[in-house]
Design an enzyme around this catalytic site. Structure first.
Site, PDB file in Angstrom:
ATOM      1  N   ASN A 392      27.521 -74.134  27.297  1.00 40.31           N
ATOM      2  CA  ASN A 392      27.226 -75.551  27.122  1.00 40.31           C
ATOM      3  C   ASN A 392      25.908 -75.894  27.820  1.00 40.31           C
ATOM      4  O   ASN A 392      25.758 -75.644  29.024  1.00 40.31           O
ATOM      5  CB  ASN A 392      28.341 -76.415  27.720  1.00 40.31           C
ATOM      6  N   GLU A 393      24.972 -76.437  27.066  1.00 39.64           N
ATOM      7  CA  GLU A 393      23.697 -76.923  27.606  1.00 39.64           C
ATOM      8  C   GLU A 393      23.072 -75.915  28.575  1.00 39.64           C
ATOM      9  O   GLU A 393      22.561 -76.270  29.637  1.00 39.64           O
ATOM     10  CB  GLU A 393      23.886 -78.278  28.292  1.00 39.64           C
ATOM     11  N   ASN A 447      24.516 -81.601  21.839  1.00 41.16           N
ATOM     12  CA  ASN A 447      24.909 -82.764  22.637  1.00 41.16           C
ATOM     13  C   ASN A 447      23.763 -83.768  22.575  1.00 41.16           C
ATOM     14  O   ASN A 447      22.667 -83.483  23.052  1.00 41.16           O
ATOM     15  CB  ASN A 447      25.148 -82.377  24.102  1.00 41.16           C
ATOM     16  N   TYR A 453      20.823 -92.359  27.181  1.00 38.90           N
ATOM     17  CA  TYR A 453      19.820 -91.899  28.133  1.00 38.90           C
ATOM     18  C   TYR A 453      18.406 -92.245  27.688  1.00 38.90           C
ATOM     19  O   TYR A 453      17.470 -92.200  28.477  1.00 38.90           O
ATOM     20  CB  TYR A 453      19.954 -90.397  28.363  1.00 38.90           C
ATOM     21  N   TRP A 527      32.159 -88.058  23.956  1.00 35.70           N
ATOM     22  CA  TRP A 527      32.144 -87.722  25.381  1.00 35.70           C
ATOM     23  C   TRP A 527      32.419 -89.003  26.153  1.00 35.70           C
ATOM     24  O   TRP A 527      31.569 -89.848  26.243  1.00 35.70           O
ATOM     25  CB  TRP A 527      30.796 -87.118  25.781  1.00 35.70           C
ATOM     26  N   LYS A 548      31.959 -92.522  30.960  1.00 35.50           N
ATOM     27  CA  LYS A 548      31.829 -92.552  29.504  1.00 35.50           C
ATOM     28  C   LYS A 548      33.176 -92.458  28.789  1.00 35.50           C
ATOM     29  O   LYS A 548      33.225 -92.447  27.551  1.00 35.50           O
ATOM     30  CB  LYS A 548      30.923 -91.414  29.032  1.00 35.50           C
TER      31      LYS A 548
END
Length: 768
Positions: A392-393, A447, A453, A527, A548
């Site tokens: 992930n990321e 994502n 953001y 998310w 979130k």
């Protein structure tokens, strides 16, 4: 047959490393398992949470535990479902086992010590150390969530006959079932295998397939020395996800001549699936638009130390919203929750904590592989799991050497161990569309947080459509998207980054709609389903948590955004009035919003019909008059109703507004336009006295002025607001490493000599 004894009670705990457990001055506290020492500080915003090595101890009495067993010889094993993040097991001061990885089960053989104590009548002191501090070779290295420490899934004692089904190989079941739909009409082929610690011809295995009603649907016998077999099952009842999550049970019994000596069983479902890059996910040849949520496993002030009932409660809430898929981020979850997903019919994406940053320690890759093998072997039989997630990321911390090679190796490992499922990974938003990390896994996802953001939420569909048009053969999903929602804040004009419940709902109104309009997305995940602990965060007036979630961390309050997804996903008729926490309003009228999965909604004001609307999911009644005092509003749709109360006040309560010091605005200001430029060929200066781009993020964040420069510069380069808590997740990276990553993705507002400008500004700040 085998005995499984939960060891929940009579434990003592100390925040003392095992090496320091000497003398009589150690403070032990009585606890019950499951337990975490970060239940409070992991999410209360009080500062850094405790990370280190702690110890648990208890006493075992083998003679009493074996009192009603007929065995003269036996095996005694400890099975620890999870221990965060690494730990050791000691009996009588002797280390008998270790484990590295905070989310998977492991076993420790204590047979010799148990047998000797049984014969002598002695008691055994069991000590288990648990350590959630950072180790360079153990994942996760860094992430946007709390790494809770402890024995948070308890401990089990397994008492086994001398010959038994294996429990040591990756602490797995010892029994595997794979289903396959055949060319023979109305038949399924079941591939069965089990593992026994004997090759003796005196032992045989009986397999039985039991349907949901308890009837035996099929049976097969095999020699224990050659246990693999196939069963042709007539008239199979398929596991059809949330529509019909039908489960069978396979039991394997070990027989010594005319005596049963051991027994294991597992539920399983019969299903096949595939993903099409244009039409999405198919289950048993039926299209199934996967739309769901991600889940972290911690509860408020309980951390990871959950009961089976709590895991099932989470699943019930996910079923209530109408989701048909769950991404279990970012680690192996409890078997209890996988069981719940099987029973409720959720399609599951399960993954390992290879997240945010690849460690520079070469041994870390082996740890990732071991955690992946644990995940697969321990959860092989769950029909809900269709996707194994590799990472992930992972490029947040920069694209490290061997990053592609390590992912290819992980993907090959998964395909070797389990060719029946698909592999996937979640890319960070900034990863370029032409990155070499594309194409490694069967399917992949991004994502994206456009509209939170940075940017606006309309950028989501623009980006998704652009990627799909450019790479039509890639099966693309949206693995994370969301916005913070703090129910205290109730603005009249919601906007990005105001942390309000109403902006969160507005954002998700848009996302729910555009994602249902794109069948090519093989899956999408909000998310997050629940607020969760993140000790590094401090924003929106709430510290220690990521807000979130569609539901609060204590599972008690469903935010407005929860109900927009229920309107799109759930088949259960309902109607919901938004804005109930905006209970005190100034003004003579109010616009009232209603969510429903019904086509017509009527709004009643103080018992009288105000208006009726025909619409689709979102209904807005404008200029509803407010009484001097209280106004009662009721929404009615096809027999369903919901009522809220609003009070008219002279002035809106201040608590409804985000404090000015927390208000970041809704756009990213280009910092470079306000800073004195530097020649592109100007040399960069570095010293031990002043900051530079070669300093680590964590060192710069420790200085307020340097931190402001860093945040403004990297936010301008990425196009997303990067607050201090967000940057702290990349604390061990250098500024030059981060800037190179943003440059590679295509910066949004930075000049070509951005690095020189950042370095020049940092050079003005003297280190403490």
């Amino acid at each position: 047959m085998r005995k499984i004894i939960p060891l929940h009670h009579n434990w003592q705990f100390t925040k003392t490393p095992y090496a320091n457990l000497t003398g009589d001055n150690i403070k032990w506290h009585s606890v019950s398992l499951p337990h975490t020492w970060n239940a409070v500080d992991g999410a209360n915003g009080g500062g850094e949470y405790y990370r280190g090595e702690c110890c648990y101890r208890t006493t075992l009495c083998p003679a009493a535990l074996l009192a009603d067993t007929p065995w003269s010889s036996f095996h005694a094993m400890l099975r620890i479902p999870a221990l965060s993040l690494r730990g050791d097991v000691y009996i009588g001061g002797k280390k008998l086992g270790s484990h590295e990885g905070g989310y998977s089960a492991f076993t420790v053989d204590i047979t010799r010590e148990f047998s000797e104590a049984r014969n002598s009548g002695a008691e055994l002191e069991l000590i288990i150390s648990a350590d959630n501090s950072n180790h360079s070779h153990i994942y996760p290295q860094m992430a946007d969530f709390t790494f809770y420490g402890g024995l948070y899934r308890g401990v089990e004692l397994l008492l086994l006959p001398e010959v038994h089904f294996d429990v040591e190989f990756h602490a797995a079941k010892g029994l595997a079932v794979t289903s396959e739909l055949t060319d023979i009409p109305d038949h399924a082929l079941l591939h069965l295998n089990s593992w026994v610690n004997t090759k003796s011809e005196d032992y045989t295995i009986r397999y039985q397939i039991v349907d949901r009603d308890g009837s035996i649907a099929a049976e097969c016998w095999r020699p224990a020395a050659d246990p693999k077999t196939d069963i042709l099952l007539p008239r199979p009842h398929l596991w059809q996800g949330v529509d019909d999550p039908y489960l069978y049970r396979c039991t394997a019994t070990l027989v010594y001549r005319n005596e049963q000596v051991d027994h294991v069983s597992t539920t399983f479902g019969i299903r096949e699936f595939y993903v099409d890059s244009e039409k999405g996910f198919f289950l048993n040849d039926k299209p199934m638009m996967l739309r769901g949520v991600s889940r972290h496993q911690d509860w408020l002030y309980e951390g990871y130390a959950l009961t089976r009932e709590q895991h099932f409660r989470d699943a019930e809430l996910i079923r209530d919203i109408g989701a048909n898929t769950v991404r279990l981020a970012h680690y192996q979850h409890s078997e209890d929750f996988y069981d719940a997903c099987d029973e409720f019919g959720f399609i599951v994406w399960a993954e390992i904590p290879y997240i945010s940053c690849q460690s520079d320690d070469p041994a870390a890759h082996e740890n990732a592989c071991n955690q992946m093998k644990d995940l697969i072997y321990q959860n092989y039989n769950h029909p809900s799991i269709c996707f194994w997630g590799l990472s992930n990321e992972i490029t947040i911390g920069g694209e490290k050497p061997d990053l592609k090679k390590n992912h290819q190796a992980l993907n090959a490992l998964v395909k070797e161990r389990d060719p029946s499922r698909l592999t996937t990974m979640a890319h960070v938003s900034m990863l370029p569309m032409d990155s070499e990390l594309h194409g490694i896994t069967d399917v992949e996802s991004y994502n994206h947080y456009f509209g939170w953001y940075g940017g606006n939420y309309e950028q989501n569909e623009k980006w998704l459509d652009e990627f799909h048009e450019k790479y039509p053969d890639i099966c693309l999903g949206l693995s994370e998207y969301g916005a913070e929602g703090i129910i205290t804040y109730q603005p009249d004009e919601p906007r990005c980054r105001d942390y309000s419940e109403s902006y969160q709902a507005e954002y998700h109104e848009h996302m729910a709609k555009i994602l249902m309009e794109r069948p090519y997305l093989w899956s999408t995940y909000v998310w997050n389903m629940f607020d969760f602990g993140c000790a590094a965060r401090d924003e929106g007036g709430v510290s220690g948590r990521n807000n979130k979630g569609l539901i609060t961390m204590d599972r008690q309050i469903k935010k407005d955004a929860f109900f927009i997804y229920k309107a799109y996903w759930s088949k259960e008729p309902f109607v919901y009035l938004c804005g109930r926490r905006y209970a005190c309003r100034a003004g003579d009228t109010a616009d009232i919003k209603v969510y429903s999965n019904q086509s017509q909604v009527s709004l009643y004001r103080n018992g009288e019909l105000f208006a009726t609307q025909v619409g689709n999911r979102v209904f807005v009644f404008e200029q509803v008059p407010l009484e001097n005092g209280f106004t009662w509003l009721t929404a009615v749709a096809d027999g369903c109703s919901d009522t809220i109360t609003i009070e008219q006040v002279e002035e809106k309560p201040g608590i409804y507004t985000l404090p000015p010091e927390e208000d970041e605005g809704d756009g990213v200001v280009n910092w470079f336009e306000k800073i004195e430029t530097v020649a592109s060929d100007a040399p960069m200066e570095f010293s031990d006295t002043y900051f530079s781009v070669y300093d680590k993020i964590k060192d710069i964040l420790a200085h307020d002025e340097a931190a402001r420069i860093l945040s403004a510069a990297l936010s301008s380069m990425s196009g997303m607001k990067l607050s201090k808590p967000m940057l702290s997740m990349m604390q061990d990276k250098t500024v030059i490493g981060m800037s190179e990553m943003f440059t590679a993705m295509g910066n949004t507002g930075a000049p070509d000599n951005a690095l020189q400008i950042i370095n020049a500004e940092l050079n003005k700040i003297q280190k403490h």
